[in-house]
Design a protein around this motif. Structure first.
Motif, short mmCIF file in Angstrom:
data_model
loop_
_atom_site.label_atom_id
_atom_site.label_comp_id
_atom_site.label_asym_id
_atom_site.label_seq_id
_atom_site.Cartn_x
_atom_site.Cartn_y
_atom_site.Cartn_z
N GLY A 145 0.72 -1.16 0.16
CA GLY A 145 0.50 -0.19 0.38
C GLY A 145 0.77 1.00 -0.02
O GLY A 145 1.75 1.87 -1.00
N LEU A 146 1.08 2.40 0.70
CA LEU A 146 1.27 3.59 1.39
C LEU A 146 2.12 3.49 1.26
O LEU A 146 2.96 2.03 1.59
N ASP A 147 3.25 4.14 0.91
CA ASP A 147 4.43 4.56 0.52
C ASP A 147 5.32 5.06 1.67
O ASP A 147 4.89 6.41 2.45
N MET A 148 6.12 4.39 2.88
CA MET A 148 6.36 4.81 4.19
C MET A 148 7.98 4.80 4.39
O MET A 148 8.98 5.62 4.93
N GLY A 149 8.88 5.19 3.10
CA GLY A 149 9.94 5.30 3.13
C GLY A 149 10.44 3.75 3.11
O GLY A 149 11.94 4.40 2.24
N THR A 150 10.65 3.37 3.76
CA THR A 150 11.26 1.72 3.81
C THR A 150 9.86 0.75 3.38
O THR A 150 8.73 0.64 4.30
N ALA A 151 10.09 -0.36 3.87
CA ALA A 151 9.34 -1.27 3.51
C ALA A 151 8.97 -1.81 6.05
O ALA A 151 9.82 -1.34 5.93
N TYR A 152 8.38 -2.48 6.12
CA TYR A 152 8.44 -3.08 7.30
C TYR A 152 9.91 -3.83 8.04
O TYR A 152 9.27 -4.83 7.25
N ASP A 153 10.24 -4.13 8.90
CA ASP A 153 11.71 -4.47 9.34
C ASP A 153 12.89 -4.27 8.51
O ASP A 153 13.31 -5.07 8.55
N CYS A 154 13.16 -2.84 7.65
CA CYS A 154 14.39 -2.71 7.17
C CYS A 154 15.55 -2.06 7.78
O CYS A 154 15.41 -0.65 9.01
N PHE A 155 16.24 -3.09 7.90
CA PHE A 155 17.37 -3.00 9.11
C PHE A 155 18.49 -1.52 8.24
O PHE A 155 19.53 -2.34 7.40
N SER A 156 17.87 -0.54 8.15
CA SER A 156 18.49 0.52 7.00
C SER A 156 18.24 2.14 7.77
O SER A 156 17.02 2.04 8.22
N SER A 157 18.82 2.94 7.92
CA SER A 157 19.13 4.11 8.35
C SER A 157 18.01 4.92 7.90
O SER A 157 17.66 5.81 8.65
N LEU A 158 17.29 4.43 6.53
CA LEU A 158 15.90 5.30 5.97
C LEU A 158 15.01 4.58 6.71
O LEU A 158 13.94 5.75 6.35
N SER A 159 15.27 3.19 7.59
CA SER A 159 13.85 3.51 8.90
C SER A 159 13.84 4.27 9.67
O SER A 159 12.78 3.93 10.24
N ALA A 160 14.66 5.69 10.22
CA ALA A 160 15.25 6.12 11.08
C ALA A 160 14.00 7.17 10.56
O ALA A 160 13.63 7.82 9.84
N ASP A 161 12.82 7.68 11.87
CA ASP A 161 11.84 8.62 11.95
C ASP A 161 13.05 9.96 11.49
O ASP A 161 11.09 10.86 10.74
N LYS A 162 13.82 10.20 11.52
CA LYS A 162 14.39 11.63 11.23
C LYS A 162 14.89 11.26 9.60
O LYS A 162 15.68 12.51 8.85
N ALA A 163 14.50 10.21 8.82
CA ALA A 163 15.49 9.86 6.92
C ALA A 163 15.01 11.22 6.90
O ALA A 163 13.77 11.51 6.39
#
Length: 259
Positions: free
Chosen positions: A191-209
């Motif tokens: 569905g909606l774009d959240m910047g990464t997929a769920y459980d993505c161990f990446s710096s882009l998953s941070a809320d300030k990314a």
């Protein structure tokens, strides 16, 4: 918005799988909230069902279930809804994650090789290539992505995302999955774009990314609705929220069961 009182609905019906006092199956009391409990199936960062997940069900404390239902009502007024990925997590599952994260075998990342010839289909990506493409598993605990103790085991912590109201939730799998922090059209997503997929161990998953404007907007919608009902997020994972209004402190180890 009026507060929603649902205590009467949050009593497990006769014949349901027994839970400890104060816990409920979310599907019984809020079937409108979509679920994709990843640790009950193969599509997760380990690549196999996790010990303690006997069913793909969200179980929560009554307090937290009530709060999550109020979040869903807030989002519905804006044309959105929730999808939950993980709720109560048995202590045995937390311990399994910690053991797995300290193992060195088998190799996490498939070494580069020659592309298959002719009509031979390409191999599906490994869990590592999807969920932690730039890390090795022994970096996940120091990096803050895997914990040796988890609020999930208390039942007041949830992993959630945003969807359009009334939309079905597809169940992605490895053959169709790209790396979790790729642009949305190149990853297995819901569905909606959240910047990464769920459980993505990446710096882009941070809320300030730094993610797309659309993803930033969607994260804000989710976070504001969750915070309005007492949930607090985790800086490294946009999907992870703890219910700060729930006084529960005891970690449990009963299995995740069907209602």
């Amino acid at each position: 918005m009026k507060r929603i009182v649902l205590a009467a609905l949050l009593t497990s019906p006769v014949g349901a799988e027994p839970l400890p006092p104060g816990f409920v199956h979310l599907s019984r009391v809020a079937p409108q909230i979509a679920q994709d409990i990843r640790y009950a199936r193969d599509f997760n960062f380990i690549g196999a069902p996790v010990p303690g997940y006997d069913a793909a069900e969200c179980i929560l404390t009554t307090n937290t279930a009530q709060a999550l239902i109020r979040v869903e009502a807030r989002l519905a007024e804006q044309g959105f809804g929730l999808v939950v990925y993980d709720c109560y997590r048995p202590k045995r599952a937390v311990a399994h994650f910690a053991r797995w994260a300290t193992q060195s075998e088998p190799p996490d990342h498939r070494p580069p090789g020659v592309e298959p010839a002719g009509d031979t289909p390409p191999e599906a990506p490994t869990p590592a290539q999807v969920f932690y493409p730039d890390l090795t598993r022994n970096q996940l605990i120091p990096g803050g992505y895997i914990a040796r103790r988890s609020g999930h085991s208390v039942g007041h912590t949830v992993d959630v995302s945003l969807r359009l109201k009334g939309t079905a939730v597809p169940l992605p799998d490895f053959p169709d999955a790209g790396r979790c922090d790729a642009p949305q059209h190149n990853r297995a997503d819901e569905g909606l774009d959240m910047g990464t997929a769920y459980d993505c161990f990446s710096s882009l998953s941070a809320d300030k990314a730094t993610v797309s404007r659309e993803a930033q907007s969607n994260r804000k919608v989710l976070t504001r609705a969750m915070e309005a009902e007492g949930f607090r997020g985790y800086a490294k994972e946009w999907w992870h929220f703890r219910n700060t209004t729930d006084p529960s402190t005891k970690a449990h180890d009963f299995p995740v069961s069907a209602p």
